[in-house]
Design a protein around this motif. Structure first.
Motif, PDB file in Angstrom:
ATOM      1  N   ARG A 164       0.848  -1.180   0.000  1.00 11.81           N
ATOM      2  CA  ARG A 164       0.000   0.000   0.000  1.00 11.81           C
ATOM      3  C   ARG A 164       0.889   1.237   0.000  1.00 11.81           C
ATOM      4  O   ARG A 164       2.080   1.175   0.325  1.00 11.81           O
ATOM      5  CB  ARG A 164      -0.925   0.016   1.231  1.00 11.81           C
ATOM      6  CG  ARG A 164      -1.975  -1.071   1.230  1.00 11.81           C
ATOM      7  CD  ARG A 164      -3.152  -0.690   2.112  1.00 11.81           C
ATOM      8  NE  ARG A 164      -2.771  -0.456   3.490  1.00 11.81           N
ATOM      9  CZ  ARG A 164      -2.834  -1.390   4.448  1.00 11.81           C
ATOM     10  NH1 ARG A 164      -3.206  -2.614   4.153  1.00 11.81           N
ATOM     11  NH2 ARG A 164      -2.520  -1.090   5.690  1.00 11.81           N
ATOM     12  N   GLU A 165       0.303   2.367  -0.327  1.00  9.21           N
ATOM     13  CA  GLU A 165       1.072   3.606  -0.465  1.00  9.21           C
ATOM     14  C   GLU A 165       1.749   4.012   0.837  1.00  9.21           C
ATOM     15  O   GLU A 165       2.844   4.569   0.828  1.00  9.21           O
ATOM     16  CB  GLU A 165       0.155   4.736  -0.943  1.00  9.21           C
ATOM     17  CG  GLU A 165       0.880   6.052  -1.198  1.00  9.21           C
ATOM     18  CD  GLU A 165      -0.060   7.121  -1.705  1.00  9.21           C
ATOM     19  OE1 GLU A 165       0.367   8.277  -1.798  1.00  9.21           O
ATOM     20  OE2 GLU A 165      -1.223   6.792  -2.015  1.00  9.21           O
ATOM     21  N   ASN A 166       1.111   3.716   1.981  1.00 10.14           N
ATOM     22  CA  ASN A 166       1.647   4.173   3.256  1.00 10.14           C
ATOM     23  C   ASN A 166       2.543   3.145   3.943  1.00 10.14           C
ATOM     24  O   ASN A 166       2.842   3.270   5.131  1.00 10.14           O
ATOM     25  CB  ASN A 166       0.509   4.570   4.204  1.00 10.14           C
ATOM     26  CG  ASN A 166      -0.495   3.448   4.405  1.00 10.14           C
ATOM     27  OD1 ASN A 166      -0.465   2.443   3.707  1.00 10.14           O
ATOM     28  ND2 ASN A 166      -1.382   3.620   5.371  1.00 10.14           N
ATOM     29  N   GLN A 167       2.983   2.106   3.218  1.00 11.12           N
ATOM     30  CA  GLN A 167       3.929   1.161   3.807  1.00 11.12           C
ATOM     31  C   GLN A 167       5.309   1.803   3.870  1.00 11.12           C
ATOM     32  O   GLN A 167       5.792   2.379   2.889  1.00 11.12           O
ATOM     33  CB  GLN A 167       4.003  -0.128   2.988  1.00 11.12           C
ATOM     34  CG  GLN A 167       4.948  -1.165   3.615  1.00 11.12           C
ATOM     35  CD  GLN A 167       4.989  -2.471   2.844  1.00 11.12           C
ATOM     36  OE1 GLN A 167       4.165  -2.717   1.967  1.00 11.12           O
ATOM     37  NE2 GLN A 167       5.950  -3.316   3.170  1.00 11.12           N
ATOM     38  N   PHE A 168       5.966   1.697   5.041  1.00 18.25           N
ATOM     39  CA  PHE A 168       7.283   2.308   5.182  1.00 18.25           C
ATOM     40  C   PHE A 168       8.386   1.305   5.467  1.00 18.25           C
ATOM     41  O   PHE A 168       9.567   1.661   5.458  1.00 18.25           O
ATOM     42  CB  PHE A 168       7.278   3.373   6.294  1.00 18.25           C
ATOM     43  CG  PHE A 168       7.082   2.829   7.688  1.00 18.25           C
ATOM     44  CD1 PHE A 168       8.173   2.401   8.442  1.00 18.25           C
ATOM     45  CD2 PHE A 168       5.818   2.756   8.247  1.00 18.25           C
ATOM     46  CE1 PHE A 168       8.002   1.908   9.727  1.00 18.25           C
ATOM     47  CE2 PHE A 168       5.633   2.269   9.535  1.00 18.25           C
ATOM     48  CZ  PHE A 168       6.725   1.842  10.280  1.00 18.25           C
ATOM     49  N   ASN A 238       4.361  -6.517   7.296  1.00 17.00           N
ATOM     50  CA  ASN A 238       4.457  -5.216   6.638  1.00 17.00           C
ATOM     51  C   ASN A 238       4.160  -4.119   7.644  1.00 17.00           C
ATOM     52  O   ASN A 238       3.245  -4.247   8.475  1.00 17.00           O
ATOM     53  CB  ASN A 238       3.462  -5.124   5.475  1.00 17.00           C
ATOM     54  CG  ASN A 238       3.764  -6.125   4.378  1.00 17.00           C
ATOM     55  OD1 ASN A 238       4.931  -6.450   4.135  1.00 17.00           O
ATOM     56  ND2 ASN A 238       2.739  -6.614   3.716  1.00 17.00           N
ATOM     57  N   LEU A 239       4.921  -3.041   7.585  1.00 22.53           N
ATOM     58  CA  LEU A 239       4.769  -1.900   8.491  1.00 22.53           C
ATOM     59  C   LEU A 239       4.131  -0.741   7.740  1.00 22.53           C
ATOM     60  O   LEU A 239       4.642  -0.318   6.689  1.00 22.53           O
ATOM     61  CB  LEU A 239       6.124  -1.475   9.048  1.00 22.53           C
ATOM     62  CG  LEU A 239       6.917  -2.542   9.814  1.00 22.53           C
ATOM     63  CD1 LEU A 239       8.299  -2.006  10.191  1.00 22.53           C
ATOM     64  CD2 LEU A 239       6.159  -2.987  11.056  1.00 22.53           C
ATOM     65  N   TYR A 240       3.036  -0.231   8.272  1.00 24.97           N
ATOM     66  CA  TYR A 240       2.318   0.862   7.625  1.00 24.97           C
ATOM     67  C   TYR A 240       2.150   2.037   8.595  1.00 24.97           C
ATOM     68  O   TYR A 240       2.013   1.839   9.803  1.00 24.97           O
ATOM     69  CB  TYR A 240       0.912   0.417   7.190  1.00 24.97           C
ATOM     70  CG  TYR A 240       0.865  -0.744   6.245  1.00 24.97           C
ATOM     71  CD1 TYR A 240       1.015  -0.549   4.872  1.00 24.97           C
ATOM     72  CD2 TYR A 240       0.653  -2.032   6.706  1.00 24.97           C
ATOM     73  CE1 TYR A 240       0.951  -1.625   3.994  1.00 24.97           C
ATOM     74  CE2 TYR A 240       0.593  -3.109   5.833  1.00 24.97           C
ATOM     75  CZ  TYR A 240       0.741  -2.901   4.482  1.00 24.97           C
ATOM     76  OH  TYR A 240       0.690  -3.958   3.611  1.00 24.97           O
ATOM     77  N   PHE A 241       2.145   3.233   8.036  1.00 25.16           N
ATOM     78  CA  PHE A 241       1.671   4.395   8.782  1.00 25.16           C
ATOM     79  C   PHE A 241       0.156   4.431   8.659  1.00 25.16           C
ATOM     80  O   PHE A 241      -0.394   4.239   7.567  1.00 25.16           O
ATOM     81  CB  PHE A 241       2.260   5.690   8.239  1.00 25.16           C
ATOM     82  CG  PHE A 241       3.705   5.900   8.610  1.00 25.16           C
ATOM     83  CD1 PHE A 241       4.109   5.856   9.928  1.00 25.16           C
ATOM     84  CD2 PHE A 241       4.657   6.161   7.629  1.00 25.16           C
ATOM     85  CE1 PHE A 241       5.442   6.051  10.273  1.00 25.16           C
ATOM     86  CE2 PHE A 241       5.987   6.354   7.967  1.00 25.16           C
ATOM     87  CZ  PHE A 241       6.376   6.300   9.295  1.00 25.16           C
TER      88      PHE A 241
END
Length: 434
Positions: A164-168, A238-241
């Motif tokens: 996803r777009e907000n995955q960091f 997966n890490l997301y904001f």
């Protein structure tokens, strides 16, 4: 972990830059190694974490139903059964046999009892991987897949593509199984770091009750070196904001019981000693300032912030203390420009609100508040630039013979330390200018 490629940025930068014209070229060269030891920290954090026994259970689907395994004490037969249920992570069309030996179970077919949000893993990601305002954002951690690396299997170096777009970034968890090899390698900008889950677990205080973990940014290449024996079991998250309110104070300041040691501590300390031993560096002594890299709650008293320091901020503070110096948290206020004899004031508390009248300027007020003036003849050298996310604003009023109006005085939280003259560096800050 995915075999797709992607390039992403991983850092939040909100700093008040040091004026390049305020430093001589010689001073820049002297400070460069120390600054690099702070800024160029590894783009990952890894270590071991002790967990309750229930966190090691794993339930997974089989053609005949479900099966469970306790990864804290799994037998070779149980690990082989788990490996056989897994499907190849790479298509049979791939010629490299070592890549085809890596096997996986998708997240919808496996249910680990380990939930990162119910452990200190979330605090470790927030306090040791992230910095600045990113460390206050809400974080969502989602299971991606389970991988089993058997003898000879590898994960070739790749940059994961975001789901996803907000995955960091990503989080990898490894369990204590009878295996050797499987070292993780991280690469970024021509640099390389390694993390060995086996070493992390073997040196843990309670190895049989611990996991090994590594969290890293999305723009980092990750590789798993060949497993030489047994089965290495890893969970990838997966890490997301996540949008929403900033994290609670408890999440920001609570120290995990087993937190990673900053690899930069030794580097920073040794380079700082080298700098102090150089007679060309501030030969008459001076004050060094460090802008903080993380966000803290700043109220009327700064004392509680000492217990909240984390990441590289804590490393700097502890290293300076270890050398016998007295680093101090202060609010820095720039001079209002009326006094050419000094260019700033340091306060260890919030100033009270005030009414400024004619012939009573801000510099005089700061002096009355017990502030420490930084004289013009004494250099205030910013090793790290000041940040704009730890400011404390206090209202005050100004009046003249016709009117009055309100203004805000803004103090920037920073860490400062005073050093003595060349040859007398490592003394207490109160004697630094003696």
């Amino acid at each position: 972990m995915s075999d797709s490629e992607h390039t992403d940025s991983g850092h939040d930068e909100s700093v008040i830059q040091v004026d390049p014209d305020s430093e001589s070229e010689d001073l820049k060269k002297l400070l460069a190694p120390l600054r690099e030891s702070i800024v160029h920290k590894p783009p990952f954090v890894g270590g071991s974490l002790q967990l309750p026994p229930s966190h090691f259970y794993l339930i997974y689907k089989t053609p005949k139903g479900t099966r469970h395994v306790n990864l804290a004490n799994a037998t070779p037969e149980e690990l082989e059964q788990l490996a056989q249920i897994c499907e190849p992570a790479i298509s049979d069309q791939v010629a490299d046999e070592t890549r085809r030996k890596r096997r996986k179970i998708e997240s919808n077919s496996v249910s680990p009892w380990l939930v990162p949000h119910h452990t200190d893993l979330i605090k470790i990601v927030r306090n040791y991987l992230l910095e600045g305002t990113d460390s206050t954002r809400q974080i969502n951690i989602e299971l991606y897949e389970l991988n089993v690396y058997s003898k000879g299997s590898v994960f070739k170096s790749r940059v994961d593509i975001p789901r996803r777009e907000n995955q960091f970034g990503s989080l990898v968890v490894a369990f204590l199984t009878s295996s050797e090899g499987g070292v993780l390698v991280f690469r970024l900008d021509g640099q390389e770091w390694t993390f060995d889950p086996s070493t992390a677990l073997s040196t843990a205080p309670a190895a049989s009750e611990s996991i090994a973990y590594a969290a890293f940014f999305g723009n980092v290449e990750c590789e798993v070196l060949p497993v030489t024996s047994g089965h290495r079991v890893m969970l990838t998250y997966n890490l997301y904001f996540d949008e929403g309110e900033p994290a609670s104070v408890k999440d920001l300041v609570s120290e995990p019981p087993s937190f990673p040691r900053e690899e930069k501590e030794g580097t920073f300390g040794s380079r700082f000693v080298d700098l102090l031993e150089n007679p060309e560096f501030l030969p008459d002594g001076g004050t060094l300032g460090f802008g903080l890299r993380n966000v803290y709650q700043v109220k009327d008293r700064l004392g509680p912030v000492y217990g909240q320091l984390r990441g590289i901020d804590a490393t700097i503070y502890q290293s300076l203390r270890g050398l016998g110096l007295e680093p101090t948290l202060c609010l820095y206020y720039e001079s209002d420009g009326d006094d050419e004899d000094h260019f700033g004031t340091l306060l260890d508390h919030e100033p009270v609100s005030v009414v400024l009248r004619e012939n009573y300027n801000m510099d005089e007020f700061m002096n009355d508040q017990g502030g420490i003036e930084i004289p013009a003849y004494e250099e205030l050298t910013w090793v790290m630039p000041r940040t704009d996310f730890n400011n404390l604003e206090t209202p005050y009023a100004e009046v003249d013979y016709k009117r009055g109006w309100f203004e805000m005085m803004s103090g920037e939280l920073c860490l400062v330390v005073r050093i003595g003259k060349a040859g007398k560096r490592l003394v207490r800050s109160t004697d630094a200018q003696a």
